[in-house]
Design a protein around this motif. Structure first.
Motif, PDB file in Angstrom:
ATOM      1  N   ALA A  58       0.835  -1.209   0.000  1.00  0.00           N
ATOM      2  CA  ALA A  58       0.000   0.000   0.000  1.00  0.00           C
ATOM      3  C   ALA A  58       0.864   1.251   0.000  1.00  0.00           C
ATOM      4  O   ALA A  58       0.532   2.240  -0.666  1.00  0.00           O
ATOM      5  N   GLN A  59       1.970   1.243   0.728  1.00  0.00           N
ATOM      6  CA  GLN A  59       2.858   2.410   0.756  1.00  0.00           C
ATOM      7  C   GLN A  59       3.454   2.691  -0.609  1.00  0.00           C
ATOM      8  O   GLN A  59       3.525   3.843  -1.045  1.00  0.00           O
ATOM      9  N   VAL A  60       3.875   1.647  -1.287  1.00  0.00           N
ATOM     10  CA  VAL A  60       4.467   1.824  -2.617  1.00  0.00           C
ATOM     11  C   VAL A  60       3.424   2.363  -3.595  1.00  0.00           C
ATOM     12  O   VAL A  60       3.680   3.308  -4.337  1.00  0.00           O
ATOM     13  N   VAL A  61       2.245   1.790  -3.583  1.00  0.00           N
ATOM     14  CA  VAL A  61       1.186   2.234  -4.486  1.00  0.00           C
ATOM     15  C   VAL A  61       0.751   3.660  -4.147  1.00  0.00           C
ATOM     16  O   VAL A  61       0.464   4.467  -5.038  1.00  0.00           O
ATOM     17  N   ALA A  62       0.733   4.000  -2.854  1.00  0.00           N
ATOM     18  CA  ALA A  62       0.376   5.365  -2.453  1.00  0.00           C
ATOM     19  C   ALA A  62       1.395   6.369  -2.971  1.00  0.00           C
ATOM     20  O   ALA A  62       1.029   7.499  -3.324  1.00  0.00           O
ATOM     21  N   LEU A  63       2.646   5.982  -3.050  1.00  0.00           N
ATOM     22  CA  LEU A  63       3.657   6.877  -3.638  1.00  0.00           C
ATOM     23  C   LEU A  63       3.355   7.151  -5.106  1.00  0.00           C
ATOM     24  O   LEU A  63       3.488   8.286  -5.572  1.00  0.00           O
ATOM     25  N   PHE A  64       2.958   6.125  -5.836  1.00  0.00           N
ATOM     26  CA  PHE A  64       2.571   6.338  -7.235  1.00  0.00           C
ATOM     27  C   PHE A  64       1.425   7.340  -7.309  1.00  0.00           C
ATOM     28  O   PHE A  64       1.414   8.234  -8.143  1.00  0.00           O
ATOM     29  N   GLY A  65       0.454   7.155  -6.431  1.00  0.00           N
ATOM     30  CA  GLY A  65      -0.686   8.068  -6.409  1.00  0.00           C
ATOM     31  C   GLY A  65      -0.276   9.480  -6.034  1.00  0.00           C
ATOM     32  O   GLY A  65      -0.771  10.457  -6.598  1.00  0.00           O
ATOM     33  N   ALA A  66       0.636   9.601  -5.081  1.00  0.00           N
ATOM     34  CA  ALA A  66       1.092  10.930  -4.663  1.00  0.00           C
ATOM     35  C   ALA A  66       1.803  11.650  -5.796  1.00  0.00           C
ATOM     36  O   ALA A  66       1.617  12.859  -5.988  1.00  0.00           O
ATOM     37  N   PHE A  67       2.603  10.927  -6.553  1.00  0.00           N
ATOM     38  CA  PHE A  67       3.278  11.554  -7.693  1.00  0.00           C
ATOM     39  C   PHE A  67       2.261  12.022  -8.733  1.00  0.00           C
ATOM     40  O   PHE A  67       2.397  13.096  -9.311  1.00  0.00           O
ATOM     41  N   GLY A  68       1.250  11.212  -8.975  1.00  0.00           N
ATOM     42  CA  GLY A  68       0.214  11.610  -9.928  1.00  0.00           C
ATOM     43  C   GLY A  68      -0.545  12.829  -9.459  1.00  0.00           C
ATOM     44  O   GLY A  68      -0.795  13.764 -10.233  1.00  0.00           O
ATOM     45  N   LEU A  69      -0.922  12.852  -8.191  1.00  0.00           N
ATOM     46  CA  LEU A  69      -1.654  14.003  -7.662  1.00  0.00           C
ATOM     47  C   LEU A  69      -0.773  15.255  -7.636  1.00  0.00           C
ATOM     48  O   LEU A  69      -1.248  16.358  -7.942  1.00  0.00           O
ATOM     49  N   ALA A  70       0.487  15.097  -7.270  1.00  0.00           N
ATOM     50  CA  ALA A  70       1.394  16.253  -7.260  1.00  0.00           C
ATOM     51  C   ALA A  70       1.538  16.830  -8.657  1.00  0.00           C
ATOM     52  O   ALA A  70       1.517  18.051  -8.840  1.00  0.00           O
ATOM     53  N   GLY A  71       1.666  15.965  -9.648  1.00  0.00           N
ATOM     54  CA  GLY A  71       1.750  16.441 -11.024  1.00  0.00           C
ATOM     55  C   GLY A  71       0.457  17.082 -11.480  1.00  0.00           C
ATOM     56  O   GLY A  71       0.455  18.087 -12.185  1.00  0.00           O
ATOM     57  N   GLY A  72      -0.657  16.519 -11.058  1.00  0.00           N
ATOM     58  CA  GLY A  72      -1.960  17.066 -11.450  1.00  0.00           C
ATOM     59  C   GLY A  72      -2.246  18.419 -10.843  1.00  0.00           C
ATOM     60  O   GLY A  72      -2.917  19.250 -11.450  1.00  0.00           O
ATOM     61  N   PHE A  73      -1.737  18.659  -9.654  1.00  0.00           N
ATOM     62  CA  PHE A  73      -1.966  19.945  -9.004  1.00  0.00           C
ATOM     63  C   PHE A  73      -0.845  20.939  -9.260  1.00  0.00           C
ATOM     64  O   PHE A  73      -0.903  22.072  -8.783  1.00  0.00           O
ATOM     65  N   SER A  74       0.153  20.526  -9.985  1.00  0.00           N
ATOM     66  CA  SER A  74       1.277  21.413 -10.283  1.00  0.00           C
ATOM     67  C   SER A  74       0.889  22.435 -11.337  1.00  0.00           C
ATOM     68  O   SER A  74       0.156  22.141 -12.269  1.00  0.00           O
ATOM     69  N   GLY A  75       1.394  23.629 -11.202  1.00  0.00           N
ATOM     70  CA  GLY A  75       1.142  24.661 -12.195  1.00  0.00           C
ATOM     71  C   GLY A  75       2.070  24.552 -13.386  1.00  0.00           C
ATOM     72  O   GLY A  75       1.927  25.287 -14.350  1.00  0.00           O
ATOM     73  N   ASN A  76       3.015  23.623 -13.338  1.00  0.00           N
ATOM     74  CA  ASN A  76       3.983  23.470 -14.420  1.00  0.00           C
ATOM     75  C   ASN A  76       3.593  22.395 -15.416  1.00  0.00           C
ATOM     76  O   ASN A  76       4.379  22.053 -16.286  1.00  0.00           O
ATOM     77  N   VAL A  77       2.422  21.865 -15.290  1.00  0.00           N
ATOM     78  CA  VAL A  77       1.954  20.801 -16.176  1.00  0.00           C
ATOM     79  C   VAL A  77       0.924  21.383 -17.130  1.00  0.00           C
ATOM     80  O   VAL A  77       0.121  22.235 -16.755  1.00  0.00           O
TER      81      VAL A  77
END
Length: 172
Positions: A58-77
């Motif tokens: 779950a921790q590993v998969v949550a990291l994947f999700g965190a990277f996706g959410l961080a990219g989605g909320f980033s203003g540089n995307v």
């Protein structure tokens, strides 16, 4: 078109074919790897190489999700990728919740009698948690592989013209 452009075009097509093949292999592995892990997790004596718990997964998969959410909320995307990245991140987070729930429910089986209703309730809860985690992990991986080409293409920078972040429009 010059000869050099023709060579670049051919190499780009070859690279796209290689990436497509690799992506297909990754998707195939991601669809059955959690099932294989779960089977080996249930009987660790037969498979000494299987380690970890559902919480670690779950921790590993949550990291994947965190990277996706961080990219989605980033203003540089690029704006057209934000929603896709957020959706991918949420799908991975749902998978992490499923694996976490599985980690919470499985240890309880040792104290249950197979002839009780509680045993079948916990069995169905475990199967449901694993099913949700398994399906959403595969879906998240498929979404990631569909998005990754857009993330690495040169044309992504052109999509940031409508971005509201000051860091998106430095050249303007």
């Amino acid at each position: 078109m010059s000869r050099q452009d023709d060579r670049r075009s051919i190499w780009r097509q070859v690279a796209e074919i290689v990436v497509t093949i690799l992506a297909s292999v990754v998707v195939a592995l991601s669809l059955y790897a959690p099932l294989l892990w779960f089977i080996t997790f249930l009987d660790p004596q037969k498979t000494p190489y299987a380690s970890g718990t559902p919480f670690m997964l779950a921790q590993v998969v949550a990291l994947f999700g965190a990277f996706g959410l961080a990219g989605g909320f980033s203003g540089n995307v690029a704006p057209n990728l934000r929603n896709k990245l957020c959706y991918m991140g949420v799908v991975y987070i749902v998978s992490a919740f499923g694996f976490s729930l599985l980690g919470m429910v499985l240890p309880f089986f040792a104290s249950l009698d197979e002839r009780t209703v509680g045993y079948y309730f916990m069995l169905s809860s475990s199967i449901g948690a694993f099913g949700v985690a398994w399906v959403t992990f595969g879906l998240g991986t498929i979404l990631f592989l569909l998005i990754i080409r857009s993330l690495i293409e040169d044309k992504v920078d052109e999509g940031t013209k409508g971005c509201s972040s000051p860091s998106c429009n430095k050249d303007e």
